[in-house]
Design a protein around this motif. Sequence first.
Motif, PDB file in Angstrom:
ATOM      1  N   LYS A  28       0.825  -1.221   0.000  1.00  0.00           N
ATOM      2  CA  LYS A  28       0.000   0.000   0.000  1.00  0.00           C
ATOM      3  C   LYS A  28       0.855   1.266   0.000  1.00  0.00           C
ATOM      4  O   LYS A  28       0.472   2.272  -0.588  1.00  0.00           O
ATOM      5  N   THR A  29       2.024   1.221   0.653  1.00  0.00           N
ATOM      6  CA  THR A  29       2.836   2.444   0.748  1.00  0.00           C
ATOM      7  C   THR A  29       3.229   2.947  -0.640  1.00  0.00           C
ATOM      8  O   THR A  29       3.039   4.117  -0.969  1.00  0.00           O
ATOM      9  N   MET A  30       3.735   2.037  -1.472  1.00  0.00           N
ATOM     10  CA  MET A  30       4.103   2.436  -2.840  1.00  0.00           C
ATOM     11  C   MET A  30       2.857   2.757  -3.669  1.00  0.00           C
ATOM     12  O   MET A  30       2.925   3.557  -4.602  1.00  0.00           O
ATOM     13  N   ALA A  31       1.723   2.140  -3.309  1.00  0.00           N
ATOM     14  CA  ALA A  31       0.490   2.392  -4.057  1.00  0.00           C
ATOM     15  C   ALA A  31       0.087   3.864  -3.956  1.00  0.00           C
ATOM     16  O   ALA A  31      -0.510   4.403  -4.874  1.00  0.00           O
ATOM     17  N   TYR A  32       0.392   4.503  -2.830  1.00  0.00           N
ATOM     18  CA  TYR A  32       0.091   5.949  -2.782  1.00  0.00           C
ATOM     19  C   TYR A  32       1.321   6.799  -3.058  1.00  0.00           C
ATOM     20  O   TYR A  32       1.210   7.919  -3.563  1.00  0.00           O
ATOM     21  N   ALA A  33       2.544   6.264  -2.753  1.00  0.00           N
ATOM     22  CA  ALA A  33       3.764   7.068  -2.962  1.00  0.00           C
ATOM     23  C   ALA A  33       4.004   7.350  -4.450  1.00  0.00           C
ATOM     24  O   ALA A  33       4.356   8.478  -4.832  1.00  0.00           O
ATOM     25  N   PRO A  60      -1.495   5.725  10.802  1.00  0.00           N
ATOM     26  CA  PRO A  60      -2.058   5.407  12.123  1.00  0.00           C
ATOM     27  C   PRO A  60      -1.033   5.247  13.246  1.00  0.00           C
ATOM     28  O   PRO A  60      -1.398   5.341  14.409  1.00  0.00           O
ATOM     29  N   THR A  61       0.219   4.976  12.918  1.00  0.00           N
ATOM     30  CA  THR A  61       1.196   4.753  13.985  1.00  0.00           C
ATOM     31  C   THR A  61       2.520   5.430  13.645  1.00  0.00           C
ATOM     32  O   THR A  61       2.806   5.724  12.476  1.00  0.00           O
ATOM     33  N   ARG A  62       3.349   5.643  14.679  1.00  0.00           N
ATOM     34  CA  ARG A  62       4.662   6.258  14.467  1.00  0.00           C
ATOM     35  C   ARG A  62       5.542   5.366  13.584  1.00  0.00           C
ATOM     36  O   ARG A  62       6.253   5.840  12.707  1.00  0.00           O
ATOM     37  N   GLU A  63       5.450   4.055  13.782  1.00  0.00           N
ATOM     38  CA  GLU A  63       6.265   3.109  13.006  1.00  0.00           C
ATOM     39  C   GLU A  63       5.979   3.268  11.508  1.00  0.00           C
ATOM     40  O   GLU A  63       6.879   3.307  10.688  1.00  0.00           O
ATOM     41  N   VAL A  64       4.696   3.380  11.175  1.00  0.00           N
ATOM     42  CA  VAL A  64       4.329   3.541   9.762  1.00  0.00           C
ATOM     43  C   VAL A  64       4.812   4.894   9.244  1.00  0.00           C
ATOM     44  O   VAL A  64       5.198   5.028   8.082  1.00  0.00           O
ATOM     45  N   SER A  65       4.836   5.894  10.108  1.00  0.00           N
ATOM     46  CA  SER A  65       5.258   7.234   9.662  1.00  0.00           C
ATOM     47  C   SER A  65       6.733   7.260   9.270  1.00  0.00           C
ATOM     48  O   SER A  65       7.151   8.094   8.481  1.00  0.00           O
ATOM     49  N   TYR A  66       7.533   6.331   9.786  1.00  0.00           N
ATOM     50  CA  TYR A  66       8.949   6.283   9.406  1.00  0.00           C
ATOM     51  C   TYR A  66       9.122   5.742   7.983  1.00  0.00           C
ATOM     52  O   TYR A  66      10.138   5.952   7.361  1.00  0.00           O
ATOM     53  N   ARG A  67       8.117   5.016   7.488  1.00  0.00           N
ATOM     54  CA  ARG A  67       8.223   4.357   6.200  1.00  0.00           C
ATOM     55  C   ARG A  67       7.911   5.290   5.025  1.00  0.00           C
ATOM     56  O   ARG A  67       8.480   5.159   3.959  1.00  0.00           O
ATOM     57  N   ALA A  68       6.968   6.228   5.215  1.00  0.00           N
ATOM     58  CA  ALA A  68       6.502   7.041   4.081  1.00  0.00           C
ATOM     59  C   ALA A  68       7.594   7.932   3.483  1.00  0.00           C
ATOM     60  O   ALA A  68       7.791   7.907   2.261  1.00  0.00           O
ATOM     61  N   PRO A  69       8.347   8.726   4.275  1.00  0.00           N
ATOM     62  CA  PRO A  69       9.322   9.619   3.641  1.00  0.00           C
ATOM     63  C   PRO A  69      10.378   8.900   2.800  1.00  0.00           C
ATOM     64  O   PRO A  69      10.631   9.321   1.656  1.00  0.00           O
ATOM     65  N   PRO A  70      10.993   7.791   3.272  1.00  0.00           N
ATOM     66  CA  PRO A  70      11.960   7.114   2.404  1.00  0.00           C
ATOM     67  C   PRO A  70      11.327   6.598   1.119  1.00  0.00           C
ATOM     68  O   PRO A  70      11.948   6.627   0.058  1.00  0.00           O
ATOM     69  N   CYS A  71      10.078   6.137   1.200  1.00  0.00           N
ATOM     70  CA  CYS A  71       9.400   5.633  -0.007  1.00  0.00           C
ATOM     71  C   CYS A  71       9.193   6.756  -1.004  1.00  0.00           C
ATOM     72  O   CYS A  71       9.448   6.599  -2.199  1.00  0.00           O
ATOM     73  N   LEU A  72       8.714   7.912  -0.514  1.00  0.00           N
ATOM     74  CA  LEU A  72       8.484   9.050  -1.416  1.00  0.00           C
ATOM     75  C   LEU A  72       9.803   9.485  -2.039  1.00  0.00           C
ATOM     76  O   LEU A  72       9.880   9.782  -3.232  1.00  0.00           O
ATOM     77  N   ASN A  73      10.852   9.504  -1.229  1.00  0.00           N
ATOM     78  CA  ASN A  73      12.175   9.895  -1.721  1.00  0.00           C
ATOM     79  C   ASN A  73      12.665   8.914  -2.783  1.00  0.00           C
ATOM     80  O   ASN A  73      13.187   9.312  -3.817  1.00  0.00           O
ATOM     81  N   PHE A  74      12.471   7.622  -2.513  1.00  0.00           N
ATOM     82  CA  PHE A  74      12.911   6.575  -3.443  1.00  0.00           C
ATOM     83  C   PHE A  74      12.201   6.730  -4.791  1.00  0.00           C
ATOM     84  O   PHE A  74      12.824   6.712  -5.854  1.00  0.00           O
TER      85      PHE A  74
END
Length: 90
Positions: A28-33, A60-74
């Motif tokens: 899902k992360t890449m699906a929106y990134a 929904p959680t801090r753990e998930v929030s760490y994943r979004a910026p690197p994905c968008l950057n990638f």
Amino acid sequence: MTSVQFSTIPKLIEGGDLLVKSQTGSGKTMAYAIPIVENLARLNPKLTRGDGCRVVVLVPTREVSYRAPPCLNFVHIILKSLSFWTSLAA
Ligand SMILES: Nc1ncnc2c1ncn2[C@@H]1O[C@H](COP(=O)(O)OP(=O)(O)OP(=O)(O)O)[C@@H](O)[C@H]1O
């Protein structure tokens, strides 16, 4: 591409609004990134830092929030590389 990405990315790039539910780890992360970066890259005139915030990602959680910026950057790096190679080939 995972199945959730296959069924969402084209619709989001066209500007649709989606509510998606799928298993953890289904991509899902890449699906929106990918649509976020693609649509920002298509803006004309191009975005500048002075344009301010254009995207807000709520998670929904801090753990998930760490994943979004690197994905968008990638995704941004990949798109930039693709447009570089495409411009060389043209
Ligand atoms: N198209 C793809 N091909 C191969 N691997 C992928 C693909 N898309 C995502 N992945 C990988 O699959 C893993 C899970 O992806 P991701 O974290 O985006 O899932 P998610 O659905 O957002 O999970 P969660 O529900 O926990 O937030 C990650 O390691 C990611 O790098």
